[in-house]
Design an enzyme around this catalytic site. Structure first.
Site, short mmCIF file in Angstrom:
data_model
loop_
_atom_site.label_atom_id
_atom_site.label_comp_id
_atom_site.label_asym_id
_atom_site.label_seq_id
_atom_site.Cartn_x
_atom_site.Cartn_y
_atom_site.Cartn_z
N LYS A 175 11.61 7.27 0.51
CA LYS A 175 11.45 6.46 1.35
C LYS A 175 11.85 6.72 2.73
CE LYS A 175 11.09 2.35 -1.87
NZ LYS A 175 11.63 0.98 -2.11
N LYS B 48 -0.90 5.57 -11.43
CA LYS B 48 -0.31 4.47 -12.00
C LYS B 48 -0.80 3.16 -11.26
CE LYS B 48 4.44 2.55 -12.72
NZ LYS B 48 5.98 2.81 -12.32
N LYS C 190 1.34 -2.09 -6.99
CA LYS C 190 1.04 -2.95 -5.74
C LYS C 190 0.69 -2.47 -4.76
CE LYS C 190 0.60 -7.17 -4.52
NZ LYS C 190 -0.48 -8.10 -5.04
#
Length: 344
Positions: A123, A206, A209
């Site tokens: 990240k 995959k 969200k």
């Protein structure tokens, strides 16, 4: 068999898992991969299930949105079958011992060890140092505190969380070595795989969200007709034969995986049952299975959210139960590391 209440569960292995409330609704992939599998663990474990609302602070959101998402997450746990009579259900922020223990563990965590956590590295590399907050860096230490606070024997995790659990185990062993046996060293409880749930619009990816398009993700709190339309429009291929081949027919394989997970029928049996039929029949069967599950799930979630008295009472009771365990752990930790105990 009569189900045991929370008060009857002394001596059972303890299981702990928290879900981060960063979305308005669970999608089918994360439900099948995690939450649905919490439910049977209630039968033979002392289960603690929480909403990780402190962890969610690492993601920006409006305060009113945070409140709604936290309560929605708790409501969805209950709608999925988590039973507050058999499990302790709570909000992480209602138990201040989480952050108290986290600070102690942070003083025992090497900077290098924390820097090597894969999720933080990924990240921070993606968003850059200036856009990466310190909370994201210390996230695994708070996760360790979440687990060790309740003396959990087992922690349901997917492969993406295995490294964080290893840090938890390291810290437990380190503390026990310095101060005497204090923490249970938790074991991973790797959830049985239901197969990879892929994006309906892009079966090579995959269902997610953050990365799926709106047409590729099945939101469980959407109106049934919305998800039926998405399933009917799911990408398959130019052939007609229904068979499970993830490389050659990933879209069909994904629909079979979803149908198998929701019906409990093996993929092999489904393929035989659907022999000679077309993709429209397969999509119809998946749409029916999703609707059959999601409709009562959605209704119960919205019922809890519409009249929050019951939900708030469940969470308050769960916080009391959780604090009874957590406060004892923190008191022992504080005593062993040499913090002056308050007068009672």
């Amino acid at each position: 068999m009569v189900a045991m209440s929370v008060s009857d569960r002394a001596g059972l292995p303890r299981v702990l898992s928290l879900a981060q409330p960063t979305a308005d609704s669970l999608h089918l992939g994360n439900f099948l991969g995690a939450l649905r599998q919490w439910v049977p663990l209630q039968d033979d474990h002392d289960a603690f299930y929480g909403v990780a609302d402190l962890h969610a602070l690492t993601v920006e959101a409006e305060p009113a949105v945070r409140v709604d998402r936290s309560l929605r997450s708790a409501a969805q746990m209950l709608a999925a079958g988590v039973d507050p009579q058999r499990s302790t259900v709570f909000l992480q922020s209602h138990v201040p011992e989480h952050t108290q223990l986290m600070w102690v563990l942070a003083t025992m965590t090497g900077f290098g060890q924390a820097s090597r956590m894969t999720q933080f590295k990924d990240k921070s590399a993606r968003f850059g140092a200036d856009a990466t907050n310190v909370g994201l860096f210390t996230y695994p230490v708070l996760m360790a505190a979440d687990i060790l606070l309740y003396q959990a024997d087992r922690v349901p995790v997917g492969e993406d969380q295995r490294q964080h659990l290893e840090l938890t185990r390291d810290l437990a062993v380190r503390f026990n070595g310095r101060h005497g046996t204090t923490f249970v060293v938790p074991e991973p409880h790797i959830l049985p795989s239901v197969g990879r749930i892929a994006d309906l619009a892009d079966p090579s990816a995959k269902m997610s969200k953050t990365s799926s398009s709106p047409s590729g993700i099945v939101e469980l709190l959407d109106e049934p007709k919305v998800n039926i339309k998405k399933i009917r429009s799911a990408v398959t291929d130019s052939e007609r034969e229904i068979e499970f081949d993830e490389e050659r027919k990933p879209g069909v394989a994904n629909l079979l995986t979803i149908l198998s997970a929701l019906t409990g029928t093996s993929v092999e049996v489904l393929v035989k049952e659907l022999a000679g039929r077309g993709y429209g029949d397969l999509k119809g069967a998946v749409a029916d299975a999703v609707t059959a599950f999601a409709t009562p799930y959605r209704e119960r979630t919205l019922e809890l959210m519409g009249e929050r008295t019951e939900l708030q009472a469940i969470l308050a009771d769960g916080a009391d139960r959780a604090r009874a365990v957590a406060s004892a752990t923190v008191a022992e930790v504080y005593r062993k590391i040499g913090l002056v105990q308050p007068r009672i």
